[in-house]
Each structure stands twice: as C-alpha cells, then as structure tokens.
Design a protein around this motif. Structure first.
Motif, PDB file in Angstrom:
ATOM      1  N   VAL A 155       5.141   9.121   3.157  1.00 57.68           N
ATOM      2  CA  VAL A 155       3.898   8.375   3.311  1.00 57.68           C
ATOM      3  C   VAL A 155       3.950   7.809   4.723  1.00 57.68           C
ATOM      4  CG1 VAL A 155       2.509   6.450   2.476  1.00 57.68           C
ATOM      5  CG2 VAL A 155       3.837   7.841   0.854  1.00 57.68           C
TER       6      VAL A 155
ATOM      7  N   LEU B 174      -4.378   8.154  -5.334  1.00 58.45           N
ATOM      8  CA  LEU B 174      -3.175   7.538  -4.772  1.00 58.45           C
ATOM      9  C   LEU B 174      -3.454   6.175  -4.154  1.00 58.45           C
ATOM     10  CD1 LEU B 174      -1.715  10.655  -2.902  1.00 58.45           C
ATOM     11  CD2 LEU B 174      -1.302   9.940  -5.277  1.00 58.45           C
ATOM     12  N   LEU B 175      -4.689   5.958  -3.742  1.00 60.49           N
ATOM     13  CA  LEU B 175      -5.044   4.769  -2.966  1.00 60.49           C
ATOM     14  C   LEU B 175      -5.313   3.546  -3.837  1.00 60.49           C
ATOM     15  CD1 LEU B 175      -7.480   6.458  -0.429  1.00 60.49           C
ATOM     16  CD2 LEU B 175      -5.091   5.803  -0.047  1.00 60.49           C
TER      17      LEU B 175
ATOM     18  N   GLN C   1      -1.686   6.814   4.942  1.00 67.14           N
ATOM     19  CA  GLN C   1      -1.866   5.604   4.145  1.00 67.14           C
ATOM     20  C   GLN C   1      -3.314   5.135   4.052  1.00 67.14           C
ATOM     21  OE1 GLN C   1       0.381   1.926   4.198  1.00 67.14           O
ATOM     22  NE2 GLN C   1       2.039   3.044   5.194  1.00 67.14           N
TER      23      GLN C   1
ATOM     24  N   ARG D  84       0.852  -1.203   0.000  1.00 66.58           N
ATOM     25  CA  ARG D  84       0.000   0.000   0.000  1.00 66.58           C
ATOM     26  C   ARG D  84       0.886   1.252   0.000  1.00 66.58           C
ATOM     27  NH1 ARG D  84      -5.059   1.846   1.305  1.00 66.58           N
ATOM     28  NH2 ARG D  84      -5.785  -0.271   1.609  1.00 66.58           N
ATOM     29  N   HIS D  85       1.865   1.277   0.881  1.00 63.09           N
ATOM     30  CA  HIS D  85       2.798   2.405   0.979  1.00 63.09           C
ATOM     31  C   HIS D  85       3.491   2.625  -0.364  1.00 63.09           C
ATOM     32  CE1 HIS D  85       6.576   4.445   1.971  1.00 63.09           C
ATOM     33  NE2 HIS D  85       6.059   4.812   3.123  1.00 63.09           N
TER      34      HIS D  85
ATOM     35  N   ILE E  72       1.112   4.127  -3.055  1.00 59.12           N
ATOM     36  CA  ILE E  72       0.858   5.550  -2.822  1.00 59.12           C
ATOM     37  C   ILE E  72       2.075   6.368  -3.225  1.00 59.12           C
ATOM     38  CG2 ILE E  72       0.485   7.285  -1.014  1.00 59.12           C
ATOM     39  CD1 ILE E  72      -1.238   5.099   0.437  1.00 59.12           C
TER      40      ILE E  72
ATOM     41  N   LYS F 221       2.378   6.409  -7.123  1.00 57.24           N
ATOM     42  CA  LYS F 221       1.356   7.245  -7.757  1.00 57.24           C
ATOM     43  C   LYS F 221       1.647   8.734  -7.518  1.00 57.24           C
ATOM     44  CE  LYS F 221      -1.685   4.351  -9.525  1.00 57.24           C
ATOM     45  NZ  LYS F 221      -2.264   4.455 -10.852  1.00 57.24           N
TER      46      LYS F 221
ATOM     47  N   GLY G  43      -5.529   8.442   2.566  1.00 57.73           N
ATOM     48  CA  GLY G  43      -4.963   9.214   1.470  1.00 57.73           C
ATOM     49  C   GLY G  43      -4.922  10.706   1.753  1.00 57.73           C
TER      50      GLY G  43
END
Length: 182
Positions: free
Chosen positions: A108, A180-181, A138, A43-44, A47, A50, A141
């Motif tokens: 992030v 971003l998510l 995170q 996930r990090h 983000i 992106k 967002g």
C-alpha cells in the motif's frame, strides 16, 4: 531499540538485524543498512486489512498462505517487510520468509515513502524473481498489478474505483478498489 540502532557502527548483519526483535516502527534491511519507517496510518492499515481479507479468502484450498508484514529475504542483506505476501507452504516458526516461496507481494503506497514502493522495492522484488507485484494507491484505491518480465516488472492492469480487478494468478479474486477505502 533506539540505542542499539544509533550506537551501531558499520553495516548490519542479518543476525544483528533480527536481534532487534519486534518494534513499533517498520525496520527493514536494505543492502546491509537499516531503513526505518513509522507505523502505517489508519487509512493504510484499513486498506491492507481489507485487501488481506479478500486475498485470504481466495487462498482457501490452494495451499498458499497470506501473511502480513513479514521479513522476506530477497538475497543476503536485503530483507524488506511487505504489507502482504502470498506464499507457498512455509515454516511458521522461522523469522524470515525466503523470496523463492513468495508468489505475490502487495504494498500500500504511503505518500511519505512512495518512491520506496514504486522504485526501490519494485526493482528488488523483480530481481528476487517474485512473479507478481500489486501496488495500491492510498488516496484513490487504484490498483496497479505488475508481472515479472525478466528482471523487471511490466504493468498488467490499472484498476480504478468503479472497475474490478479480476486476479487469476496466483489466486482467483475479484477486487474492487472502493471496497478497500474507508
């Protein structure tokens, strides 16, 4: 690297720190001591990638560079590795980017070390006179944009999903948190 870290006695010099080379973990130097964190979560990383794509597109024609996870010397013995930085022209063959060239630093926020990004690094970046600091939560967002005021940062804006961050310095960019998510 493990033996080099655990067999080391006393404060770390910058030369010893750089001699560790590239690692799977993020190894930062804070006031002559090592700070290790595991690799970021997927996930990090998404983000960060992106956001990096948006900022990189915004640098075209500006003379600025977007870099990911580079050593930034804030002062002797203090070398964090921010998620993203926008810099003036640099020497790409040097292992360290000097803080004076950094225009924007982005982190992030990882739940496991949120205090590091929200308190420690924020203080260190401001003390090194980096003008802009962008924090990304995170889970939601949400974007927190800070501008340096003296030796501290003041929050300029909070952008939640559904809103748009209109970044005008040091580059022009429109950032929508939901983009971003995952």
């Amino acid at each position: 690297m493990t033996a080099a870290v655990f067999d080391h006695d006393g404060p770390w010099t910058e030369e010893e720190y750089l001699a560790l080379g590239e690692t799977q973990q993020r190894v930062e130097l804070f006031d002559w001591s090592l700070y290790l964190t595991p690799a970021p979560t997927p996930r990090h990383q998404r983000i960060q990638r992106k956001l990096g794509n948006i900022l990189e597109a915004a640098t075209r024609g500006t003379g600025l560079e977007l870099l990911e996870c580079v050593n930034v010397r804030l002062k002797p013995g203090r070398i964090p590795i921010p998620d993203l930085v926008l810099t003036d022209a640099i020497d790409f063959d040097e292992p360290i980017v000097e803080a004076r060239t950094v225009r924007l630093v982005c982190e992030v926020i990882s739940p496991s070390n949120a205090a590091t990004d929200k308190v420690l690094k924020m203080h260190y970046y401001a003390a090194a006179e980096i003008e802009w600091y962008l924090l990304v939560e995170q889970e939601s967002g949400t974007l927190h944009l800070y501008r340096r005021h003296g030796r501290h940062y003041r929050e300029q804006s909070v952008t939640k999903p559904g809103d748009v961050l209109e970044l005008i310095e040091p580059v022009r960019a429109r950032i929508r948190p939901e983009d971003l998510l995952p």
